[in-house]
Design a protein around this motif. Structure first.
Motif, PDB file in Angstrom:
ATOM      1  N   SER A 146      74.792  24.526 -16.350  1.00 49.62           N
ATOM      2  CA  SER A 146      75.917  24.003 -17.124  1.00 49.62           C
ATOM      3  C   SER A 146      76.718  25.073 -17.844  1.00 49.62           C
TER       4      SER A 146
ATOM      5  N   TYR B  39      80.576  24.568 -17.828  1.00 54.58           N
ATOM      6  CA  TYR B  39      81.066  23.430 -18.613  1.00 54.58           C
ATOM      7  C   TYR B  39      80.913  23.669 -20.120  1.00 54.58           C
TER       8      TYR B  39
ATOM      9  N   VAL C 254      78.337  17.677 -21.983  1.00 53.20           N
ATOM     10  CA  VAL C 254      78.031  18.662 -20.939  1.00 53.20           C
ATOM     11  C   VAL C 254      76.934  18.146 -20.027  1.00 53.20           C
TER      12      VAL C 254
ATOM     13  N   VAL D 114      77.255  17.401 -15.900  1.00 53.71           N
ATOM     14  CA  VAL D 114      76.395  18.075 -14.926  1.00 53.71           C
ATOM     15  C   VAL D 114      75.634  17.056 -14.087  1.00 53.71           C
TER      16      VAL D 114
END
Length: 295
Positions: A172, A175, A185, A189
């Motif tokens: 992640s 992001y 986030v 994901v």
């Protein structure tokens, strides 16, 4: 299954009959273990620390120069036997042939996976952990998410939540740079790794099991790598890099690409919605031309 490079004008029979055609760094590693008993305590990935690879003659020569660190080409679980071969090479030393590598307690196993299982190298999720940890050293977050999805589909890990907790941060990274909420986030994901790959592979397997031709393509090389027999759309369809209105793909009506497209029962284009409109229209123009379809 190693690749062999040869001149396009060379006689194929001579290429196959060549002694060098059957040699690779791995096959010669086996021979080095046969020749040098002292080398049998060295793992394949550590071999360059004690041996030098002679490219022209293709053999491992005991090293007399400075120490060097080696590595093994990466593989992911979707690659099947190639992945389990790599697992064995990372844990087992002193083997002198592929057959010897697949032998456990005096019995030759039917596959490298079986051998790895009997030796206890893949009986738990530690191998999948190692796979993700290694990929995190060089992989981008998007490729790590694809690898995680591949593991879920093909490897049936026992502790999915544990894998997620240990590896969700590297997956992640991109992001988290633009979003401050950890929950947002995490949800993004999770949406990004949903079961699309499984659907594609199931469709391809169904069509191909009926003896029909299914063509798999993707926008990027990373996406293409997780679908069996897939290539990027630009490579498969010969789409020009600069697409003008009215342009066509660069294959002729007599080419192998044309014959393949005419015979295909299914064409999958992963991430087509992210492709430029002109690229799709170029393929449409060419398909209409080779199929004899007129407006």
């Amino acid at each position: 299954m190693h690749k062999v490079a040869f001149n396009a004008q060379a006689d194929f029979k001579n290429v196959v009959a060549s002694e060098n055609a059957s040699k690779s760094m791995l096959t010669e590693y086996f021979k080095a273990n046969q020749k040098h008993p002292w080398a049998r305590h060295i793992l394949y990935k550590d071999f360059p620390g004690s041996f030098t690879w002679e490219k022209r003659k293709k053999f491992w020569k005991p090293r007399v120069e400075r120490f060097q660190i080696g590595c093994i080409v990466s593989a992911n679980p979707a690659e099947g036997e190639r992945y389990y071969l790599r697992v064995l090479l990372n844990h087992v030393m002193g083997k002198t042939s592929f057959e010897d590598l697949a032998t456990v307690d005096g019995m030759i196993c039917g596959s490298f996976r079986e051998a790895a299982e009997r030796l206890g190298h893949i009986e738990a999720d530690n191998t999948l952990d190692d796979c993700l940890t290694e990929a995190e050293q060089w992989g981008m977050p998007c490729s790590l998410r694809r690898l995680f999805a591949t593991i879920l589909v093909h490897c049936e890990p026992g502790d999915v939540r544990g894998l997620w907790d240990r590896h969700h941060e590297p997956m992640s990274d991109d992001y988290r740079r633009t979003r401050t909420s950890p929950n947002d986030v995490e949800q993004i994901v999770l949406l990004d790794i949903r079961g699309k790959t499984f659907l594609y592979r199931a469709m391809l397997a169904k069509v191909r099991s009926e003896g029909k031709i299914a063509i798999a393509t993707a926008m990027s090389g990373v996406a293409a790598s997780i679908m069996p027999g897939s290539r990027t759309a630009h490579s498969r369809f010969k789409i020009p890099l600069s697409c003008d209105d009215g342009a066509s793909c660069s294959f002729t009506k007599q080419s192998g690409t044309t014959k393949l497209l005419r015979m295909a029962s299914l064409i999958l284009w992963c991430e087509a919605s992210m492709t430029k409109r002109q690229a799709v229209e170029v393929l449409d123009n060419s398909m209409r031309d080779i199929m004899g379809i007129r407006d």
